[in-house]
Design an enzyme around this catalytic site. Structure first.
Site, PDB file in Angstrom:
ATOM      1  N   THR A   1      40.285  40.959  49.296  1.00  0.00           N
ATOM      2  CA  THR A   1      40.211  41.846  48.132  1.00  0.00           C
ATOM      3  C   THR A   1      39.137  41.389  47.152  1.00  0.00           C
ATOM      4  O   THR A   1      38.875  40.178  47.033  1.00  0.00           O
ATOM      5  CB  THR A   1      41.575  41.841  47.402  1.00  0.00           C
ATOM      6  OG1 THR A   1      41.406  42.415  46.101  1.00  0.00           O
ATOM      7  CG2 THR A   1      42.109  40.434  47.196  1.00  0.00           C
TER       8      THR A   1
ATOM      9  N   TYR B   1      48.025  37.349  42.940  1.00  0.00           N
ATOM     10  CA  TYR B   1      47.631  38.171  44.093  1.00  0.00           C
ATOM     11  C   TYR B   1      46.262  37.730  44.620  1.00  0.00           C
ATOM     12  O   TYR B   1      46.097  37.431  45.806  1.00  0.00           O
ATOM     13  CB  TYR B   1      47.601  39.659  43.700  1.00  0.00           C
ATOM     14  CG  TYR B   1      46.935  40.509  44.745  1.00  0.00           C
ATOM     15  CD1 TYR B   1      47.483  40.631  46.019  1.00  0.00           C
ATOM     16  CD2 TYR B   1      45.731  41.170  44.483  1.00  0.00           C
ATOM     17  CE1 TYR B   1      46.858  41.387  46.996  1.00  0.00           C
ATOM     18  CE2 TYR B   1      45.103  41.928  45.453  1.00  0.00           C
ATOM     19  CZ  TYR B   1      45.666  42.038  46.705  1.00  0.00           C
ATOM     20  OH  TYR B   1      45.039  42.779  47.671  1.00  0.00           O
TER      21      TYR B   1
END
Ligand code: UDP
Length: 327
Positions: free
Chosen positions: A116, A140
């Site tokens: 990501t 995350y």
């Protein structure tokens, strides 16, 4: 190739499974159905299992001889990762470790890992190249950064070849209405706006005082089918001897939050209300992918680089999904 797709019942994984099947690959999906759905697995065999369970992983690897593993299974909600970090370090980082143990034990030659843009944190630049320092600002992003590192370290120590793809803002849905985002309690802008159209919820704009054209944040929205095709191309690339690479996956251009909401309102004909609130913690003003590397390395060429198409397919899917849920 015989491929294992973890998280293949989820939003992105299910689109990739469909394209892998079209390309003639033989697919096994491994998914615990925590946020995925059985109906989303449109090809191959579905094995319901959990990456927290090493025995279940070993079982699937010992029953097949995989040429490649594509690892999508993960939790992806940034605010949740802040309040429940250990869920992310468990389900994302530790579970990637569990998977890598089997990849290593069974000498799987190729791996594609879903990463990501959140690994970059709050960079100074707005267009990001892969060589920027990794400085995630939430659990995350950190859980994905650590997972990337495990993949690259294992590859350095073994015969594993990998492609790590750092996704920008994935949105849209299969144009035939077969698949789309069905994740409960989604937090991503386009999905949230589509849910506003059907009256399922309201929404806010987080921050209108950024240094951008209209004061709202700019993001690089990429259609899920273009992201999926990058995965299929990554497998071909490795099979043809391509060396391991970490690559951004985005279009290299952006839209503001207000622009996105305007398109959703115009296309749907629903002028849903939006509340303007303060900035959300950890949101950089603008983030876009430098995608020169993936274009050069894989020969990847987007087919859906158009906000109207992204929003159009997302809205069409939302209507289908609401009916499917009600049935
Ligand atoms: N955003 C917003 N309202 C929402 C959801 C998102 O204003 O309900 C904004 C968010 O602050 C960011 C952009 O939309 O500027 C994209 O956020 P998203 O969570 O979709 O993806 P991120 O870029 O954080 O990965």
């Amino acid at each position: 190739m015989k491929v294992l797709v973890t998280g293949g019942a989820g939003y992105i994984g299910s689109h990739v499974v469909r394209q892998l099947a079209e390309a003639g690959h033989d697919i096994v999906v491994f998914d615990n159905l925590s946020t995925g759905y059985r109906w989303a697995v449109t090809a191959g065999e579905l094995v319901i299992g959990d990456l927290a369970n090493e025995a279940e992983i070993d079982q699937v690897f010992s029953s097949h001889r995989f040429d490649a593993v594509l690892h999508f299974a993960a939790n992806i909600v940034v605010p949740e990762s802040v309040t429940n970090p250990l869920k992310y370090y468990g389900n994302n980082t530790r579970n990637t470790l569990n998977l890598l143990k089997a990849v290593d034990k069974y000498k799987v030659p190729y791996m594609v890992f879903s990463s990501t843009a959140a690994v970059y944190g709050m960079p100074e630049q707005t267009v990001l190249t892969e060589d920027l320092p990794l400085a995630p600002i939430n659990p995350y992003g950190a859980s994905k950064m650590m997972s990337e590192r495990m993949v690259t370290d294992l590859a350095a120590a073994s015969g594993l070849n990998y492609v790590v793809l750092r996704y920008f803002n994935v949105a849209g849905a299969n144009p035939d209405g077969l698949l789309g985002q069905a994740t409960p309690e989604a937090t991503h802008l386009i999905k949230v706006a589509c849910e506003c159209v059907t009256g399922q919820r309201g929404m806010s704009i987080f921050g209108t005082d950024y240094d951008t054209s209209d004061g709202t944040c700019v993001r690089d929205y990429i259609h899920v089918e273009d992201l999926a095709s990058a995965h299929v191309m990554a497998l071909d690339y490795m099979a043809n001897g391509g060396e391991s690479k970490v690559m951004n996956c985005g279009y290299g251009r952006g839209f503001t939050v207000s622009e996105v909401i305007d398109v959703v309102r115009r296309q749907s004909g629903v002028d849903f209300p939006v509340t303007k609130v303060g900035r959300r913690a950890g949101d950089p003003a603008a983030l876009m992918a430098d995608n020169a590397l993936i274009k050069k390395t894989l020969g990847w060429q987007p087919a859906y680089d158009d906000l109207e198409t992204i929003v159009g397919t997302a809205l069409a899917w939302e209507a289908i999904w609401q009916k499917k849920k009600a049935a």
